[in-house]
Structure formats: structure tokens, C-alpha cells
Design a protein around this motif. Sequence first.
Motif: not given
Length: 612
Positions: A497-500
Motif C-alpha cells: 500500500d501507500a505506506n509500503s
Amino acid sequence: MIFYKCYGNHDKNKDIDVDKLPEKERKYYVFDINNNNDIVRDNDDYDRNIECPICRSRKHLVVESILYWCNECKVPLYEQVCGCCGKKGKKFVKDCRIVFPEEKVLLEILLGKEQGELDNVSVWNGNGNIYYADGKNMKLKISELIKQDTENIRILYNERVQHINTDFFEQMVKRFITANKKRFDDIDDDAMVQIKKKVKDYDDREIFVSFSGGKDSTVVADLVKRAMGRPDICHIFGDTTLEFPETENYIKEYKRHNPKALIVSSRNKDKNFEELCGIVGPPSRVMRWCCTIFKTGAINRKIETIYANKTKVLSFQGIRRSESNSRNKYDRVSESSKISKQEVCAPIISWYDFDVWLYIMTRGIIFNKAYRLGYSRVGCWCCPNNSSWSEFLSKIHMKEQYEKFHAMLIDFAKSVGKKDPEVYVDSGNWKARQGGNGVKFAKNSIVNFERCVKEELAFNYELTREITPILYELFKPFGKIVKQLGDKRLGEVYVVDANSVAVLRLQGKIGTKKLKIIVDHPELMRAKDAEEAKRKLDCQITKYQMCLGCRACESVCRFSAIKVRSFANDTNTMADKMADYHIDDDKCRRCQECVGHFSVGCYMRKVLSIKR
């Protein structure tokens, strides 16, 4: 006169006291004395949100019309009193289309009449494909007429059509126009007002006419040009590659008569209709995959090209409620369910065939000559929705194309094991086909998997296609693809996701058919549990196995993130080829609309569903 009949949940025999209705409702509703459930609208505001005073339902309202026949002028009337001679007409039919001299020639041949016997007769075609001569039922049985020898009919028709007399017809058209002038003024004013009102919300460069070459889009194009005062309005012509020869000729003629109009053709150059029929079978009434592949997808691609920097465009279309039961509940203005950035305005949504021909004749605009031959609709000439009469006309006027298509249908019937292929085709049973039973390619719709016994959220898939890098593209709606984190020995690829944070992992070597998917965080897939996560995975696996590049996914993505390009590998048949499916990470918003929009993820899966 227009009636609205409600089929909602209320007592059909309940007596209605109109005087007890609120004043607002009494103004717009009058109840027929003979049938208390017939609601008559007494104004021409077609955009009003009509609802039943009894059950408050709008969705059940079905529009019905009543036309009249003037024995003096020999024309149908919208109002009971003829606007030409002033005499009262008798009740006629709900709707009708004009029959041109060319079609009358064919009718004379089929009825065994001498040439010219129908020259001075006003012939109209009403509901149920019933022909009327001077207002009286001709009592023709189309089912019997179409059994005649088409070869002899074709020869005789080509001889007689050279000597058509149109004098009576032309005078009849003038009387038709005069008799119904009030109706023309009403529908014309209403459509013009609606168009002018709608275009205020858009810049001129965000508006176009969806142009098919048929009578309805021809009328809409004329209305829009007049309302906007712009002869250079953009027309997008959806060239399905299955157009009537007359349609192709008409487009050329239309360009000559409208030199300032911008006419852009949208065509799917990557696909061949006949080859696709050999893979997925011919389209049917409930499986019209041809519309998605050859029309919607191509038009969407053209819109994306022309209006690349626009978030919303306005399309004027010739949709009419009276065309079918499914369109009866359409609104005049709506969001397109097939093309995401398109708002649709249908200014003639409440018109009838009668109205369309009244407009064309009154305005004297050119139209597709296929209507003169007797066709009531001129979309794709081999459409499964065409009537048996249309098929018969194609035998007469399109011999080579018809015989080629008929042979293809026979070949398909044989390939799926029909016992009597000729009967299956000639009876029209191919039009009612549902699903992909018997179709080899339909096996790709089956997703084979086993749950991992050691991990609850791990699934082992046996794919029908070898793994290629395109597989990873289909998992971008769940997150960003990261190959560096995975174990190369397992062919492992991470989706984060966007936060890895890892959403899921794909394990499978390129060139093999075994794939393991491990879901690390189902909530990051917007899945409430393992079963929902599994359903989303199945959608993307199905899409990977079945993708023929129909571009349906492109059309539903409102962020223009999906592109389906030409086939990535060069194999012998289209069924073996893999479409180059690409999702732009910068544009994708992970909304997952492309995942759940279609049945089990893929439009072609819906078309080729099979019994398991």
C-alpha cells in the motif's frame, strides 16, 4: 395523446376521487373515465418527475400512445382532429413508421400484385410489424412471406425499382406534415429548450453528438446544431465494422451536406468480428459482446483521445424509451454506465417513431436510405435483435454478406454440437443463446484453486494461461507492485500500500501455470474477511485468463488509468493471444471499480458463463 399506466403495488380496481388529490397533482394528472389506472399527462413537460398519485411510484410507469387515422388525408394523426382538413380521425395504432415507395415495390411482389398497384395507397407500418393500407390492416403474414424464393424476388425487385412513381407519396408526405404541425412544434420546442438548458453546464469543446447514422441520431444532430447555433459540432461515429452499405454511403453524404461538421470515426482496428465469433460464438440478444468490443470500447478510446484533459463530457444521443422495455425507465439526462466520464442527454427520449419521421419530413433533412428499403433500425446489419423481416430484407439487398454470415452461424452450430445446425440457425435459436456451453474458450472462465492447508489466507491457483508480467498489472488496484522484495526463486512479487505495508504476495514463475497468492492484510484490499478477499482475487484471475482486449475495463475507469493495447504475444489464433493490459500507477486511485464492475471481474466471463 399519451397515457401512463402504473404497475405498482396498489389495488388496480380502486376508485380514484380526482377532486381529493392535492391541487398540484390534479394539475398534472387526469384519469381516464374507462380505466382509473390510466394516468394522462396534460402538458408537454417531458422532463417532469412523473409519479403515480396512488403508490407514488415512478419506476413502474409505462408510456403508451394513441394515434388516429384521417380517412380524408390518408395520414396518421397525433391529435384526433386533422390539422390539414379539420375532420376527426379514428383510433389507429400506438405508433407507426412511414413505408417508402421502395418498400412498397417489395410488398407488391410478395403479394403477387402488378407494378404500381400500391403507388396511390398510403402505406404505414404499425406495432407488431403490421402493415396498413389507407388505414386498414393489410393482413400480411410476415412469417409466410419470408419463405418465398429470394432469388426470384431479388431479380424482379431490381427490375421494378427502376420505375418507381413517387408523385402520390410526395403529396401524402406534405399532408402528413400539415396535419401534424402542432405536434411538430411541441416536440421541437421541448427538445430545443432542453438542449439549450443542458449545454449551459458545459464548454463548447466538451460537447459532442453520438452519431450512428440512424434516424434518431440524425434528428438529434440536427436539433443540437440548431439549438447551439453551431454547424461545427463534433460528431463521433461509432463504426462497428458491421454497418449497412447504406450507412457507409450516408455518412459520406452527410459530410457533403454538413461540410463544417467535425465527424470523427471510432473503430476498433484490433479486432475482427468473424474471428471473435469463432472464439466466443456469435452474439445473442442477451450476450451482445459486439457492442462492448466494437462500439463502447472504441468510442471510449476516441473520447479519451479528443477530450484527454476533460473530466466530464456531454454526449447527445438518440435514445428513446419506446424503442424497448429496458429503455422505458431511462431518464433524459443520466450518467453513462459504460463510459465513465460521459454524461448523456437524450433530448428525444419521449419521442415515438411517428415523431421522428414527422421531424425528418418537416425539416426535409437527409437520412439513411436503408429506411427506404424497409429496415426499421439500421445499427449492425447482423444484430441478433433484428427482426425476421430485417433478415429477409438482407437476403434481398445484401446477398453476399448474408450468405457469408449464415455460413458462419452454421459452422458455429456444428462446433458446439447442435444436432440440426441448419434448423438451429434458420429458426433464430442462435439469437437466444446464453452462456458459453460447448465453446472451447469458455473453459478459461473456470478458476481452479486449492486452499493452502498451512496458511488460512493463501490460495493455490492452476491457471489456464502461462504467467507473464501482464499478470502483475491486474493486481495494481490493490497496491503498488514491488518485485525487489520477493524471493526470486519462487517468482515472488509483493503488492504494497501507500505506506509500503504488504497487502498480498504473488508466487509463480514466469512461463508456468502455477500461482500462489498469500493475502497479508485483507482489510487493505477493502475486504471484510477471507471470502471477500478470495472473490476479489478470483475476479482478477478470471480477467487474466479471459482477456481478449474488449476494452470494457478501460471504459469504466473514470481516472483513465487502464489501457488495453494490441496483443503482446504473436501466436496463431486470437484465443491464444494475451492482450497487453496496463494500469498506470500515477493515475490509478485504487478504487477497485474495475475489479467489481463486471460479473466475476471480466465482461467476457459474463458472456461465456458455463455450467459447472
